[in-house]
Design a protein around this motif. Structure first.
Motif, mmCIF file in Angstrom:
data_model
loop_
_atom_site.group_PDB
_atom_site.id
_atom_site.type_symbol
_atom_site.label_atom_id
_atom_site.label_comp_id
_atom_site.label_asym_id
_atom_site.label_seq_id
_atom_site.Cartn_x
_atom_site.Cartn_y
_atom_site.Cartn_z
ATOM 1 N N VAL A 35 44.280 42.461 40.245
ATOM 2 C CA VAL A 35 44.500 43.427 39.177
ATOM 3 C C VAL A 35 45.903 44.013 39.318
ATOM 4 C CG1 VAL A 35 43.431 45.292 40.501
ATOM 5 C CG2 VAL A 35 43.541 45.491 38.050
ATOM 6 N N SER A 36 46.551 44.280 38.203
ATOM 7 C CA SER A 36 47.868 44.895 38.277
ATOM 8 C C SER A 36 47.723 46.346 38.716
ATOM 9 C CB SER A 36 48.580 44.819 36.922
ATOM 10 O OG SER A 36 48.050 45.777 36.031
ATOM 11 N N LEU A 37 48.725 46.841 39.386
ATOM 12 C CA LEU A 37 48.709 48.227 39.844
ATOM 13 C C LEU A 37 48.644 49.179 38.664
ATOM 14 C CD1 LEU A 37 48.738 49.871 42.418
ATOM 15 C CD2 LEU A 37 51.217 49.810 42.382
ATOM 16 N N VAL A 38 49.300 48.839 37.568
ATOM 17 C CA VAL A 38 49.266 49.663 36.359
ATOM 18 C C VAL A 38 47.843 49.776 35.825
ATOM 19 C CG1 VAL A 38 50.026 49.812 33.944
ATOM 20 C CG2 VAL A 38 51.643 49.140 35.723
ATOM 21 N N GLY A 49 34.294 50.710 43.772
ATOM 22 C CA GLY A 49 33.376 49.953 44.614
ATOM 23 C C GLY A 49 33.688 48.476 44.708
ATOM 24 N N LYS A 50 34.737 48.021 44.030
ATOM 25 C CA LYS A 50 35.099 46.601 44.061
ATOM 26 C C LYS A 50 36.275 46.383 44.998
ATOM 27 C CE LYS A 50 33.616 45.765 39.341
ATOM 28 N NZ LYS A 50 34.037 45.416 37.986
ATOM 29 N N LEU A 51 36.319 45.218 45.585
ATOM 30 C CA LEU A 51 37.442 44.808 46.406
ATOM 31 C C LEU A 51 38.520 44.290 45.452
ATOM 32 C CD1 LEU A 51 38.416 44.378 49.322
ATOM 33 C CD2 LEU A 51 37.422 42.100 49.207
ATOM 34 N N VAL A 52 39.725 44.888 45.515
ATOM 35 C CA VAL A 52 40.796 44.493 44.601
ATOM 36 C C VAL A 52 42.021 44.042 45.379
ATOM 37 C CG1 VAL A 52 40.037 46.022 42.737
ATOM 38 C CG2 VAL A 52 41.706 46.845 44.393
ATOM 39 N N ARG A 53 42.844 43.237 44.721
ATOM 40 C CA ARG A 53 44.127 42.802 45.273
ATOM 41 C C ARG A 53 45.208 43.242 44.293
ATOM 42 N NH1 ARG A 53 43.932 37.009 45.801
ATOM 43 N NH2 ARG A 53 42.993 37.387 47.806
ATOM 44 N N VAL A 54 46.189 43.980 44.813
ATOM 45 C CA VAL A 54 47.302 44.440 43.988
ATOM 46 C C VAL A 54 48.619 44.048 44.653
ATOM 47 C CG1 VAL A 54 46.044 46.412 43.013
ATOM 48 C CG2 VAL A 54 47.399 46.731 45.071
ATOM 49 N N TRP A 55 49.692 44.075 43.874
ATOM 50 C CA TRP A 55 51.027 43.804 44.379
ATOM 51 C C TRP A 55 51.889 45.016 44.083
ATOM 52 C CZ3 TRP A 55 47.771 40.488 42.157
ATOM 53 C CH2 TRP A 55 47.543 39.279 42.791
ATOM 54 N N GLY A 56 52.784 45.325 45.000
ATOM 55 C CA GLY A 56 53.687 46.439 44.794
ATOM 56 C C GLY A 56 54.549 46.661 46.015
ATOM 57 N N LEU A 83 49.598 54.469 44.507
ATOM 58 C CA LEU A 83 48.271 54.802 45.023
ATOM 59 C C LEU A 83 48.377 55.061 46.513
ATOM 60 C CD1 LEU A 83 46.097 52.056 43.318
ATOM 61 C CD2 LEU A 83 46.196 54.460 42.717
ATOM 62 N N TRP A 84 47.673 56.083 46.967
ATOM 63 C CA TRP A 84 47.611 56.392 48.387
ATOM 64 C C TRP A 84 46.853 55.282 49.097
ATOM 65 C CZ3 TRP A 84 43.118 57.716 51.243
ATOM 66 C CH2 TRP A 84 43.372 58.150 52.552
#
Length: 92
Positions: A35-38, A49-56, A83-84
């Protein structure tokens, strides 16, 4: 009235169903949603509650670890563009 063989058959069907369902559920839990960070910032409830992958751009420091959209956001402390992160040096 259920006979012993029909109870056994129901048990086998139930165990087979659970055995087939458990790996699929576990595989879904191990595969993060890209998912995008935006999008994550805009709709955090959609990923609760979901495991997500972001780039930044990531900055790791004591009580200030975060992932930002860009390095400039980090340099200028634009916290609304990030995001913290809870960071640990312990491997899970």
């Amino acid at each position: 009235m259920l006979t012993r063989s029909s109870i056994l058959l129901l048990g086998v069907i139930l165990v087979g169903t659970l055995a087939a369902w458990a790996p699929a559920r576990q595989a879904a839990a191990e595969n993060p949603v890209a998912v995008s960070l935006v999008r994550l910032i805009a709709a955090p409830d959609a990923y609760d509650g979901k495991l997500v992958r972001v780039w930044g751009y990531v900055r790791i420091e004591h009580e200030g670890s975060a992932v930002y959209l860009h390095k400039d956001d980090c340099d200028h402390m634009l916290t609304k563009n990030g995001l913290w992160l809870a960071v640990s040096d312990v491997a899970s």
